[in-house]
Design an enzyme around this catalytic site. Structure first.
Site, PDB file in Angstrom:
ATOM      1  N   SER A 426       5.662  -4.636   3.485  1.00  0.00           N
ATOM      2  CA  SER A 426       5.794  -3.340   2.826  1.00  0.00           C
ATOM      3  C   SER A 426       6.902  -3.315   1.786  1.00  0.00           C
ATOM      4  CB  SER A 426       6.069  -2.249   3.870  1.00  0.00           C
ATOM      5  OG  SER A 426       7.277  -2.522   4.558  1.00  0.00           O
ATOM      6  N   HIS A 447      -0.923  -5.520   1.625  1.00  0.00           N
ATOM      7  CA  HIS A 447      -0.145  -4.485   2.308  1.00  0.00           C
ATOM      8  C   HIS A 447      -1.056  -3.434   2.932  1.00  0.00           C
ATOM      9  CE1 HIS A 447       2.912  -0.937   2.005  1.00  0.00           C
ATOM     10  NE2 HIS A 447       2.799  -1.395   3.237  1.00  0.00           N
ATOM     11  N   GLU A 459      -2.745  -2.360  -0.706  1.00  0.00           N
ATOM     12  CA  GLU A 459      -2.149  -2.869  -1.934  1.00  0.00           C
ATOM     13  C   GLU A 459      -2.334  -4.387  -1.959  1.00  0.00           C
ATOM     14  OE1 GLU A 459       1.522  -0.129  -3.347  1.00  0.00           O
ATOM     15  OE2 GLU A 459       1.864  -1.193  -1.477  1.00  0.00           O
ATOM     16  N   ASN A 497       5.400   2.550  -1.937  1.00  0.00           N
ATOM     17  CA  ASN A 497       6.736   2.778  -1.382  1.00  0.00           C
ATOM     18  C   ASN A 497       7.766   3.046  -2.476  1.00  0.00           C
ATOM     19  OD1 ASN A 497       6.075   2.664   1.305  1.00  0.00           O
ATOM     20  ND2 ASN A 497       6.480   0.488   1.518  1.00  0.00           N
TER      21      ASN A 497
END
Length: 706
Positions: A426, A447, A459, A497
């Site tokens: 992450s 991800h 991702e 993120n």
């Protein structure tokens, strides 16, 4: 659309020229009207509608045509044309039979509702329903009138208000289909049924729903209907919070017309469709439809290179994440080898997968045979036996760069030369993790978001050496797993993120400025986020959020300066949902209870006064996300505003009715956003400083979608 006569019967072959699917474009509808007119004066006794497309009957209306509707009058007229054609179909003197294999949704479903008899196949591809609500409109070719009469109020509301499609077995159970047969004998059964009707010389139509069971019979009266409508409205408002007008309008129309004159009902339906089709919500939801449709058609790379088909998968790490990935692979008929350091760990991974399948079993999404077969696709190991057959290996171990590098280097030696290695991380650099691998070009980030079986986004992260074949392989695997992938360039926090942390971070700053936990969360819930930011931090794990915040602060500088509040919470041993206490308290089952009244004292916070307006909280929490998104586009972290919005909707739950973060930003204007950020710099600090690309856009009065 071709008419093929066979004695007293006619076959109507649906086959839109030059297209992979039958879509109800204007031209196809007008051709249907011509065919109906031809049939009305023909000697045929029965008519069978069948598709010549593979696994598609009719895939609904042309979404582009709906998108292009700009006035209520035009949208209403489009509905009235469709309604009149289906009314002509319903009035044909012949018995009409729909022989359905594959998708039969939207206008396609409304078409077969106007037929006398409906036969579907038990093939997985056969789905029937009315998904229009998901586009911000309602069924406009008679669906709100014919479906309740056919299947009853409860089943019809379940389909229409949620925009559902159902498989053939469910469709048969509720009465939407009259028969469900194997794909191989569909035409034979349809022919036999048509011959029976032709010989009898009568049409066959359910004019009115006949409820089964004591409770259903009890509800099928005026008082019972009132109860159903009341409960439906309560459920609807709880789910949509009033942000989606289409299901509310559909419910209102059905409530006013159920059991009454159909013609008046059609008028209300067309008017309602017209009003909804021109709303911003509908245009935004259609925008999302086209974004997700583009992903389905893409390979994830700009070249013509295609990814390899993945039939065998290995997963390193049998924790909750690894078990979830293994379950996802097995669900899609991929053989999975699950590895960990001991049998106890493997047992936990298998149990995690089993628990997910058991939920599907309880909800009747799979049967006992499928449950056993799918679990049988997952095997465990404490060594690398079986890895030589793996097309892809996904590493899902501890979030430590050195541990990942060591384990992956060891794994590469046990695999085929052409294997694609993927890391589920992450926040760590994919380029750094893969730097010392023998074939870094075959290494990619993948991800997953937690929980794996629920979160729709993946991702796909390209390192500085990842090649197109590896990228396309993981992109296609993600789609095969039923996920929405976006390709992201390696960088701090990747995309989701990197944009999410300023939002979470700022919520802590707002809290420290004298606002209550509930006040902050409620403001963002009212905006449309699925949960408040402080609640989300608890869900992620406050210690995890602190770790990611520090990584981003180190990489991105002053604009990512982490709020010291989160570290204080961790120091107080409050980690969020995982240990039952964070900003909120949680019960033993992980259900959120109330805000911990001690939180303000523990964190040495002032007594909450809640002096900011909801609008100020929204701007303060979300404008930094827009600012960071402009930089991500400048740095080519992703290639387009569409990919930013898809990532935010699928990865964070950004409200779809707003079209996505950048679609919403365009509705405000970049000039306003920059002006507000400048004001916040003076008030709160440099973390609000407008980025150079955003300021340039504002000066040129340019939008993200230009």
């Amino acid at each position: 659309m071709r008419v093929r006569g066979e004695g007293p019967l006619a076959w109507i072959e649906l086959d839109l020229p030059g297209e992979k699917a039958n879509v109800l474009k204007s031209g196809m509808l007008l051709r249907l009207r011509e065919v109906i007119k031809e049939l009305s004066t023909s000697p045929y006794k029965a008519v069978i509608f069948v598709s010549k497309k593979q696994n598609i009957f009719i895939a609904g209306a042309d979404i582009q045509e709906i998108k292009n509707l700009v006035t209520i009058e035009d949208a209403q007229m489009a509905c009235e044309i469709g309604q009149s054609i289906y009314a002509e179909l319903e009035s044909l003197p012949q018995t009409t039979i729909a022989a359905v294999n594959g998708a039969c949704v939207g206008g396609g479903c409304e078409m077969i509702l106007a037929c006398d008899y409906r036969i579907g196949t038990d093939d997985r591809s056969t789905k029937v329903g009315l998904p229009e609500i998901q586009l911000g409109v309602l069924p406009g070719f008679g669906g709100t009138q014919r479906l309740p009469k056919l299947v009853g109020l409860q089943a019809a509301l379940d389909i229409i208000l949620a925009g559902k499609t159902v498989d053939s077995k469910k469709a048969l159970k509720i009465g939407l289909l009259d028969q469900c047969v194997p794909k191989e004998i569909l035409l034979k059964i349809a022919l036999k049924k048509a011959q029976e009707f032709a010989a009898a010389g009568t049409k066959r139509r359910h004019e009115k729903f006949r409820p089964r069971g004591f409770v259903n019979k009890l509800l099928e009266n005026r008082l019972g209907n009132m109860v159903i409508f009341s409960q439906a409205r309560k459920t609807l408002m709880a789910q949509t919070k009033g942000n989606y007008p289409a299901p509310v309008k559909a419910l209102e129309i059905i409530q006013k017309t159920y059991g009454g004159n159909s013609q008046k009902g059609f008028v209300r339906e067309a008017k309602g469709f017209g009003e909804l089709a021109v709303t911003d919500v509908s245009k935004n939801l259609i925008h999302i439809f086209f974004m997700t449709d583009a992903v389905k058609k893409s390979s994830g790379v700009s070249s013509d290179i295609k990814g390899r088909d993945v039939k065998s998968l290995a997963v390193l790490g049998a924790g909750t994440m690894g078990g979830g990935i293994a379950q996802l692979g097995a669900e899609k008929e991929i053989s999975v080898r699950l590895k960990d350091i001991d049998l106890a760990a493997i047992g936990r991974g298998l149990k995690a997968a089993e628990d997910i399948f058991e939920k599907g079993l309880k909800r009747k999404k799979i049967n006992k045979y499928e449950f056993k077969r799918k679990m049988g696709l997952i095997s465990g190991t404490t060594d690398y036996s079986g890895f030589k057959t793996a097309d892809v290996v996904i590493e899902a171990i501890v979030e430590d760069v050195n541990v990942k590098k060591r384990v992956l280097a060891e794994t590469a030696k046990a695999c085929r030369d052409d294997v694609v290695l993927a890391t589920n991380t992450s926040s760590l650099s994919v380029s750094e993790i893969g730097r010392d691998l023998p074939k870094p070009e075959q290494f990619v980030g993948m991800h997953f978001f937690n929980p794996v079986h629920k979160m729709p986004l993946i991702e796909v992260i390209r390192s500085d050496k990842t090649n197109d074949v590896s990228t396309a392989t993981i992109y296609d695997l993600s789609k095969k797993m039923g996920k929405t992938p976006i390709v992201v360039k390696d960088g701090p926090g990747f995309l989701v993120n990197r944009l999410l942390m300023p939002y979470l971070n700022e919520s802590c700053y707002i809290l420290s400025n004298g606002h209550s936990v509930e006040f902050v969360d409620k403001a963002l819930l009212k905006f449309g986020m699925p949960m408040g930011p402080l609640h989300l931090i608890d869900e992620i794990g406050i210690d995890v959020a602190v770790k990611v915040a520090k990584i981003l602060a180190q990489a991105l500088g002053p604009r990512a300066e982490a709020s010291p509040l989160m570290a204080k919470v961790v120091d107080s041993k409050k980690l969020g949902k995982k240990n039952g206490s964070g900003f909120y308290k949680y019960d033993d089952h992980g259900r959120k209870l109330n805000v911990d009244p001690e939180i303000y004292k523990i964190l040495d916070l002032p007594t909450p006064k809640n002096t900011m307006t909801e609008g100020e909280i929204i701007r303060r929490a979300l404008f930094p996300m827009i600012n960071e998104a402009a930089l991500c586009l400048e740095e080519k972290i992703v290639e387009s505003a569409e990919m930013v919005d898809l990532g935010m909707i699928m990865g964070t739950g950004f409200p779809p009715f707003r079209g996505g973060l950048l679609k919403w930003a365009d509705s405000l204007g970049t000039e306003k956003i920059v002006d507000d950020l400048d004001l916040m710099v003076a008030k709160y600090g440099l973390r609000f400083k407008p980025s150079a690309p955003l300021r340039t856009m504002a000066k040129a009065k340019r939008k993200f979608y230009s």
